[in-house]
Design an enzyme around this catalytic site. Structure first.
Site, PDB file in Angstrom:
ATOM      1  CD  GLN A 109      -3.767  -4.454   6.571  1.00 14.24           C
ATOM      2  OE1 GLN A 109      -3.656  -3.476   5.835  1.00 14.24           O
ATOM      3  NE2 GLN A 109      -4.442  -5.529   6.200  1.00 14.24           N
TER       4      GLN A 109
ATOM      5  CG  ASP B 249     -10.026  -0.205   4.952  1.00 12.81           C
ATOM      6  OD1 ASP B 249      -9.760  -0.448   3.763  1.00 12.81           O
ATOM      7  OD2 ASP B 249      -9.377  -0.654   5.914  1.00 12.81           O
TER       8      ASP B 249
ATOM      9  CE  LYS C  11      -3.890  -2.276   2.239  1.00 11.66           C
ATOM     10  NZ  LYS C  11      -4.533  -2.693   3.473  1.00 11.66           N
TER      11      LYS C  11
END
Ligand code: NAD
Length: 281
Positions: A96, A119, A52
């Site tokens: 995460q 997200d 990422k």
């Protein structure tokens, strides 16, 4: 039959996003910033987070990784999120997953400013998506949506079947396809006659986590099949769809690897830029 090239589509998207970042920089003398919180030593998470970061830097975003050991207490993480929420240089925050057991997923997700929730997991964003309002959309279903639209721009009245009802994949995918005027069925581990349900689909999205669950005789001729699954097996990484069988029947199919996977990170970058743009108005 078309093999849907997620690698190329993601590369094109990243290239467009890079141009967008260049233009934003010229116009506002600022670039979007993505901050990722990584807790613990789980190897796949470490790989995802590095990828990422690499992709973010490549398109000109500011990128920061905050790492904590898996012994970190929840309060410290919540305080850090609160600090990042206030930081003008941070456009997007991603924690995460999975988190260590002593840290409450929901508390962490709820603490992220919904305007920085790249997200799309915050309840405000989930609610906005299901009400048809502007929101961050979870990256993997967003990527699937873009791939489907490339093959079939007009989804009006199509029958879509989604296997899997996770908050990460199946549920947001349902909302995206409803918005496209599809008739959507969401199937899961307790669904009866799974094969018969799949056979009705013009668009079949599979996000289950069972290697090669969907066979050639489960899909309708001419359908579009999107395979979200990533399963480590003795044969290597395989999807939830039996590619060799299904590719003989479907009109278009995503391979694994090289289908949905590359789109996920590209969509994270897209979401970060969208959060930045929303912060300007
Ligand atoms: P999950 O475990 O949270 O959910 C799985 C879903 O599948 C559940 O809703 C369950 O009801 C359903 N299911 C389980 N067994 C079933 C069966 N026999 N028949 C029908 N449905 C069944 O999984 P997830 O997080 O949504 O991930 C699904 C898959 O997608 C995994 O292989 C994961 O690795 C992969 N994944 C890929 C990406 C990507 O970028 N390509 C991103 C996230 C997840």
């Amino acid at each position: 039959m078309t093999i849907i090239d997620g690698k190329k589509t993601a590369a094109d998207l990243r290239s467009n996003l890079k141009n967008e970042v260049d233009n934003l920089k010229k116009k506002y003398n600022k670039v979007p910033g993505l901050t990722v919180i990584l807790i613990g030593e789980y190897a796949p998470s470490k790989i995802y987070v590095r990828n990422k970061e690499k992709s973010a830097v490549e398109i000109g975003l500011k990128s920061e990784i905050i790492e904590y050991p898996d012994t970190i207490d929840e309060k410290t993480v919540l305080e850090k999120i609160s600090e990042l929420n206030k930081d003008e240089n941070v456009s997007g925050i991603l924690v995460q997953l999975p988190l260590p057991k002593h840290i409450n997923n929901k508390k962490i997700i709820d603490a992220i400013d919904p305007n920085k929730d790249v997200d799309g997991f915050h309840p405000n964003n989930v609610g906005n998506l299901s009400s048809g309002y502007e929101s961050s959309v979870p990256c993997t279903p967003l990527g699937c949506h873009l791939l489907i639209k490339k093959i079939e721009p007009n989804l009006n009245g199509k029958k879509a079947v989604i296997l899997g009802r996770s908050n990460l994949n199946g549920k947001p995918m349902t909302q995206l396809l409803l918005k496209e005027n599809c008739t959507v069925t969401i199937a899961h581990s307790k669904t009866k006659n799974l094969k018969e349900e799949c056979l009705k689909a013009d668009i079949l999205v599979v996000a289950v986590g069972i290697p090669k669950l969907v066979k050639g005789d489960w899909v309708k001729k001419g359908s579009i099949v999107i395979d979200v699954g990533i399963n480590k097996t003795d044969e290597g990484i395989v999807g939830d769809v039996d590619f060799d069988e299904v590719s003989k029947i479907a009109k278009a199919i995503t391979p694994v690897p090289g289908g949905v996977g590359p789109m996920t990170i590209a969509c994270l970058l897209k979401n970060t830029i969208e959060c930045f743009k929303r912060s300007l108005v």
